[in-house]
Enzyme design. Structure first.
Site, mmCIF file in Angstrom:
data_model
loop_
_atom_site.group_PDB
_atom_site.id
_atom_site.type_symbol
_atom_site.label_atom_id
_atom_site.label_comp_id
_atom_site.label_asym_id
_atom_site.label_seq_id
_atom_site.Cartn_x
_atom_site.Cartn_y
_atom_site.Cartn_z
ATOM 1 N N LYS A 64 35.764 49.347 48.883
ATOM 2 C CA LYS A 64 35.681 48.160 49.788
ATOM 3 C C LYS A 64 34.330 47.570 49.805
ATOM 4 C CE LYS A 64 37.331 46.217 54.137
ATOM 5 N NZ LYS A 64 37.742 44.945 53.343
ATOM 6 N N THR A 70 41.537 37.432 51.260
ATOM 7 C CA THR A 70 40.105 37.746 51.304
ATOM 8 C C THR A 70 39.284 37.867 52.526
ATOM 9 O OG1 THR A 70 40.321 36.575 48.938
ATOM 10 C CG2 THR A 70 38.059 37.173 49.678
ATOM 11 N N THR A 124 39.485 43.152 59.359
ATOM 12 C CA THR A 124 40.708 43.486 60.495
ATOM 13 C C THR A 124 39.864 43.929 61.634
ATOM 14 O OG1 THR A 124 42.359 43.988 58.828
ATOM 15 C CG2 THR A 124 42.631 44.945 60.987
ATOM 16 N N HIS A 150 38.246 52.672 55.328
ATOM 17 C CA HIS A 150 38.704 52.274 54.088
ATOM 18 C C HIS A 150 38.273 52.896 52.734
ATOM 19 C CE1 HIS A 150 39.598 48.820 56.471
ATOM 20 N NE2 HIS A 150 40.456 48.396 55.646
ATOM 21 N N HIS A 151 38.896 52.809 51.634
ATOM 22 C CA HIS A 151 38.549 53.437 50.480
ATOM 23 C C HIS A 151 37.209 53.192 49.866
ATOM 24 C CE1 HIS A 151 39.240 49.376 48.726
ATOM 25 N NE2 HIS A 151 40.102 49.168 49.634
ATOM 26 N N GLY A 202 43.716 42.605 40.305
ATOM 27 C CA GLY A 202 43.361 43.524 41.315
ATOM 28 C C GLY A 202 44.132 44.572 42.038
HETATM 29 P P1 NAD Z 1 40.008 44.004 43.818
HETATM 30 O O1 NAD Z 1 38.518 43.985 43.691
HETATM 31 O O2 NAD Z 1 41.051 44.944 43.481
HETATM 32 O O3 NAD Z 1 40.626 42.739 43.562
HETATM 33 C C1 NAD Z 1 40.059 41.356 43.304
HETATM 34 C C2 NAD Z 1 40.359 40.821 42.443
HETATM 35 O O4 NAD Z 1 40.024 39.466 41.963
HETATM 36 C C3 NAD Z 1 39.489 41.589 40.975
HETATM 37 O O5 NAD Z 1 40.548 41.742 40.071
HETATM 38 C C4 NAD Z 1 38.541 40.684 40.534
HETATM 39 O O6 NAD Z 1 38.522 40.389 39.116
HETATM 40 C C5 NAD Z 1 39.336 39.150 40.976
HETATM 41 N N1 NAD Z 1 38.350 38.144 41.018
HETATM 42 C C6 NAD Z 1 37.235 37.780 41.230
HETATM 43 N N2 NAD Z 1 36.763 36.657 40.794
HETATM 44 C C7 NAD Z 1 37.944 35.939 40.499
HETATM 45 C C8 NAD Z 1 37.979 34.640 40.384
HETATM 46 N N3 NAD Z 1 36.949 33.749 40.012
HETATM 47 N N4 NAD Z 1 39.365 34.077 39.648
HETATM 48 C C9 NAD Z 1 40.224 35.039 40.100
HETATM 49 N N5 NAD Z 1 40.339 36.297 40.282
HETATM 50 C C10 NAD Z 1 38.937 36.691 40.687
HETATM 51 O O7 NAD Z 1 40.248 43.962 45.609
HETATM 52 P P2 NAD Z 1 41.464 44.327 46.696
HETATM 53 O O8 NAD Z 1 41.391 45.595 47.292
HETATM 54 O O9 NAD Z 1 42.515 43.887 45.907
HETATM 55 O O10 NAD Z 1 40.823 43.132 47.754
HETATM 56 C C11 NAD Z 1 40.758 41.957 47.557
HETATM 57 C C12 NAD Z 1 40.432 41.314 49.060
HETATM 58 O O11 NAD Z 1 41.470 41.168 49.749
HETATM 59 C C13 NAD Z 1 38.996 41.732 49.801
HETATM 60 O O12 NAD Z 1 38.582 40.869 50.299
HETATM 61 C C14 NAD Z 1 39.967 42.757 50.805
HETATM 62 O O13 NAD Z 1 38.803 42.900 51.778
HETATM 63 C C15 NAD Z 1 41.112 41.913 51.074
HETATM 64 N N6 NAD Z 1 42.267 42.544 51.792
HETATM 65 C C16 NAD Z 1 42.980 41.868 52.561
HETATM 66 C C17 NAD Z 1 44.175 42.253 53.070
HETATM 67 C C18 NAD Z 1 44.691 41.389 54.156
HETATM 68 O O14 NAD Z 1 45.859 41.950 54.640
HETATM 69 N N7 NAD Z 1 44.256 40.403 54.677
HETATM 70 C C19 NAD Z 1 44.474 43.613 52.634
HETATM 71 C C20 NAD Z 1 43.923 44.224 51.743
HETATM 72 C C21 NAD Z 1 42.674 43.663 51.257
#
Ligand code: NAD
Length: 265
Positions: free
Chosen positions: A158, A98, A165, A154-155, A10
C-alpha cells in the site's frame, strides 16, 4: 449492463473481473492497464485463472469508455483523474475506489460529476459503511475528554497513508464532534511532541504482510476505552460493493455519490 475495469491486472482489478463475471445483469466490456504492462492483450478470463472471456486487456481507455455503460477504477490517482475526464466526455458511469487523490485530482472528480454519474468511496464494503455511521454517532455523544485515535493496518504494497478509509473514519468522527478534520487531525508523531492536545483526532499507520485492511477507532476516556474494529478478510467485499455501485449508478442522474447513497443509508 456492460462494465469495464481500468487497472484490470491489479490486485483489485482481478477481483473486479471475477465479480463482474459472477454478477447477474453485468457483462464484462473490457479492461485496461498502463501501456507498458506485461499482460497487455491477454484474455481477461485467463488473466484471473478462469475460462476465456473473449475480451482482452488493452491500453486504450477511450475505447473502453466508448464500449462500457460503467467503468470501475481502482488504479492510481493520476490515472483516475484522467479517467474522470473520459467518463464526462463519454457520459459513462464511473466508480472510483482509488485512494490518495490530491486536491487537483479530487477536483477532476467533482468536475466530471457535473456531466455524468460518479460513485466514489474510500471503502466499498458494507461493514465499513455501517462503521462510519457508528463512529459519527459515538463521537457526537462522547465529550472531547474521550481522545479519538484511528489505527489502520494494510499489506506492505500500500502506497498511501493514513488509508483513505482511516481518513473517512476521521471525517465521520469530526462530523460527529462538529469540527473540521483538517483543524484537529494529527497524522504523524515523532520525537518530543508534548502532551496530546484536547480534541485532537490522531492517526496511526501499520503496514505489513498481506493484511487486506484492518481499521480501529478508539475513544480513550477517563477510566474506560471504547474500540470499534472492522477487519476485511478478502478484497471480494470491495469488488462486490463496487459492482453493485456500478449497476446502481446506471439509474442515477449526473452527480457525485457515495457508497452510503448506493446502500440507501
Ligand atoms: P494495485 O497496484 O495492485 O493495482 C493498481 C493497478 O492500476 C496496477 O495494475 C497498475 O498497473 C494499474 N494502472 C496504473 N496506471 C494505470 C493506467 N494509466 N491505466 C490503467 N491501469 C493503470 O493496487 P490495488 O491494491 O488494486 O489498489 C488500487 C487502489 O485502490 C489503491 O488506491 C487502493 O488504496 C484502492 N483500494 C480501494 C478500496 C476501496 O474499497 N475503495 C479497496 C482496496 C483498494
Amino acid at each position: 449492463m456492460k462494465i469495464g475495469i481500468v487497472g484490470a491486472a491489479g490486485r483489485m482489478g482481478r477481483m473486479l473481473i471475477a465479480a463482474v463475471q459472477s454478477t447477474d445483469g453485468a457483462e464484462l466490456a473490457g479492461g485496461t492497464e498502463a501501456a507498458d504492462h506485461p499482460e497487455i492483450n491477454r484474455d481477461l478470463g485467463e488473466l484471473v485463472g478462469g475460462e476465456t472471456a473473449g475480451v482482452q486487456l488493452s491500453s486504450d481507455p477511450r475505447a473502453l469508455f466508448d464500449a462500457a455503460d460503467a467503468v470501475i477504477d481502482f488504479t492510481v490517482p493520476t490515472a483516475t483523474a484522467a479517467h474522470a475526464a473520459l467518463a464526462a466526455q463519454t457520459a459513462t458511469v464511473l466508480v472510483v475506489g482509488t485512494t490518495g487523490l490530491d486536491v487537483d485530482q479530487q477536483n477532476a472528480i467533482h468536475t466530471a460529476s457535473e456531466k455524468t454519474v460518479l460513485v466514489q468511496a474510500a471503502n466499498f464494503s458494507v461493514g465499513i459503511n455501517v462503521l462510519l455511521g457508528l463512529v459519527e454517532k459515538a463521537a457526537s455523544v462522547l465529550p472531547d475528554v474521550y481522545d479519538i485515535e484511528i489505527l489502520d493496518m494494510h499489506h506492505h504494497h500500500k502506497v498511501d497513508a493514513p488509508s483513505g478509509t482511516a481518513l473517512a473514519l476521521g471525517e465521520a468522527a469530526a462530523a460527529g464532534r462538529g469540527v473540521n478534520l483538517d483543524d484537529v487531525a494529527c497524522k504523524v508523531r515523532d520525537g518530543i511532541i508534548g502532551a496530546r492536545p484536547r480534541g485532537e483526532i490522531g492517526f496511526a499507520t501499520l503496514r505489513g504482510g498481506d493484511v487486506v485492511g484492518d481499521h480501529t477507532v478508539m475513544y480513550a476516556g477517563p477510566g474506560e476505552r471504547i474500540e470499534i474494529t472492522h477487519k476485511a478478510a478478502s478484497r471480494e467485499v470491495f469488488a462486490n460493493g463496487a459492482v453493485r455501485a456500478a449497476l446502481w449508478g446506471c439509474d442515477q442522474q449526473p452527480g457525485l455519490y457515495s457508497m452510503k447513497d448506493v446502500l440507501g443509508f
